[in-house]
Design a protein around this motif. Sequence first.
Motif, short mmCIF file in Angstrom:
data_model
loop_
_atom_site.label_atom_id
_atom_site.label_comp_id
_atom_site.label_asym_id
_atom_site.label_seq_id
_atom_site.Cartn_x
_atom_site.Cartn_y
_atom_site.Cartn_z
N HIS A 219 -20.61 13.51 12.03
CA HIS A 219 -19.83 13.85 13.22
C HIS A 219 -18.33 13.66 13.01
N GLY A 220 -17.96 13.15 11.84
CA GLY A 220 -16.55 12.89 11.58
C GLY A 220 -16.09 11.52 12.02
N ASP A 221 -17.01 10.70 12.52
CA ASP A 221 -16.65 9.34 12.95
C ASP A 221 -16.38 8.46 11.75
N VAL A 222 -15.41 7.56 11.89
CA VAL A 222 -15.14 6.58 10.83
C VAL A 222 -16.21 5.49 10.93
N VAL A 223 -17.11 5.44 9.96
CA VAL A 223 -18.22 4.48 10.00
C VAL A 223 -18.01 3.32 9.05
N ALA A 224 -17.08 3.47 8.12
CA ALA A 224 -16.81 2.40 7.15
C ALA A 224 -15.48 2.69 6.47
N SER A 225 -15.07 1.76 5.64
CA SER A 225 -13.82 1.91 4.90
C SER A 225 -14.06 1.54 3.45
N LEU A 226 -13.44 2.28 2.56
CA LEU A 226 -13.54 2.05 1.12
C LEU A 226 -12.16 1.65 0.60
N SER A 227 -12.08 0.56 -0.14
CA SER A 227 -10.77 0.10 -0.60
C SER A 227 -10.77 -0.32 -2.06
N VAL A 228 -9.58 -0.28 -2.63
CA VAL A 228 -9.31 -0.84 -3.96
C VAL A 228 -8.25 -1.91 -3.75
N SER A 229 -8.48 -3.10 -4.26
CA SER A 229 -7.51 -4.18 -4.07
C SER A 229 -7.27 -4.93 -5.37
N GLY A 230 -6.09 -5.53 -5.46
CA GLY A 230 -5.74 -6.30 -6.65
C GLY A 230 -4.42 -7.03 -6.45
N PRO A 231 -3.97 -7.75 -7.44
CA PRO A 231 -2.71 -8.50 -7.35
C PRO A 231 -1.53 -7.56 -7.15
N THR A 232 -0.64 -7.94 -6.26
CA THR A 232 0.53 -7.12 -5.95
C THR A 232 1.36 -6.83 -7.20
N PHE A 233 1.42 -7.79 -8.13
CA PHE A 233 2.25 -7.58 -9.32
C PHE A 233 1.75 -6.42 -10.17
N ARG A 234 0.43 -6.08 -10.04
CA ARG A 234 -0.09 -4.95 -10.79
C ARG A 234 0.06 -3.63 -10.03
N PHE A 235 0.25 -3.74 -8.71
CA PHE A 235 0.32 -2.55 -7.88
C PHE A 235 1.77 -2.11 -7.66
N ASP A 236 2.38 -1.56 -8.70
CA ASP A 236 3.70 -0.96 -8.51
C ASP A 236 3.50 0.41 -7.85
N ALA A 237 4.59 1.15 -7.65
CA ALA A 237 4.51 2.42 -6.93
C ALA A 237 3.58 3.40 -7.62
N ASP A 238 3.63 3.46 -8.94
CA ASP A 238 2.77 4.40 -9.68
C ASP A 238 1.31 4.01 -9.55
N LYS A 239 1.01 2.70 -9.63
CA LYS A 239 -0.37 2.24 -9.54
C LYS A 239 -0.92 2.48 -8.13
N VAL A 240 -0.09 2.25 -7.12
CA VAL A 240 -0.53 2.49 -5.75
C VAL A 240 -0.83 3.97 -5.54
N ASP A 241 0.03 4.83 -6.05
CA ASP A 241 -0.17 6.27 -5.89
C ASP A 241 -1.44 6.73 -6.60
N ALA A 242 -1.67 6.22 -7.80
CA ALA A 242 -2.88 6.58 -8.54
C ALA A 242 -4.13 6.07 -7.82
N ALA A 243 -4.06 4.82 -7.34
CA ALA A 243 -5.20 4.24 -6.63
C ALA A 243 -5.49 5.02 -5.35
N ARG A 244 -4.42 5.41 -4.66
CA ARG A 244 -4.58 6.18 -3.42
C ARG A 244 -5.36 7.47 -3.68
N LYS A 245 -4.99 8.20 -4.73
CA LYS A 245 -5.66 9.46 -5.03
C LYS A 245 -7.13 9.24 -5.36
#
Length: 267
Positions: A219-245
Amino acid sequence: MSNNNAGAPSRPSAVQSVDRAISVLEVLAHAGQAGVTEIAAELGVHKSTAFRLVSALEARELVEQDSDRGKYRLGLGILRLAGATTARLDVVQEARPKARTLAIETGETVNIAVLSEGAALYLDQVAGSSSVQSSHNWVGQRIPLHATSNGKTLLSGLTDDQIRRETGRKLAAYTPKTVTDHTTLLAEVAEVRADGYSVVSDELEIGLTAVAAPLRNAHGDVVASLSVSGPTFRFDADKVDAARKHVVAAAEEISARLGWRLSPGSA
């Protein structure tokens, strides 16, 4: 000496009533149908006690009475409870293979969460190669909705009024970066709805960054959430963008397996 608790039911008595009510459900599950007299005999209680227990369960639609025979059977309320559990198990079952792939692609921890009693309840977790030794196990824990990417993603499926009810009157601060007012939170959730993902850094704890996307049903309802998480020092702008995709693509694939179809104009 006066007793301030006079007339109030004792805790053991309340626990006993809960235990007996569960026993009624077990009797009906085994027998299919049973009358009050039969239930009383199975529980070893007076008929009036059995009737009170059955009446309480009937009020919650956990049992129902056969109008022809006067016997009781399990009600539709049981199906609703079982359906909620089944739906969550379905999400985990359908998401886990893709969650494993996502953990390999990103090297970070992958989590699956659902909305539960004003919090994000973590149902499953897969550790990536970069996080095998340091990853915290979130499974079974309830995490604040307003301070996490999973939480804000889950909130994106609600109306603003529902968001206020789920998050309560006061938004607790966990770090200096935690959002603590509803106006800002609602604005951020609106962005999540528009973008289809959420990025949160250092809001639940300093040094933790996560990217999340919604899992939707047919039905298009949000039933759950999927995430990737890690230390902020590893998540620079490029890593965040890649993880987002990766997260968005994985979430869309899992949602498709749950019956959702991406509309042509939303890609």
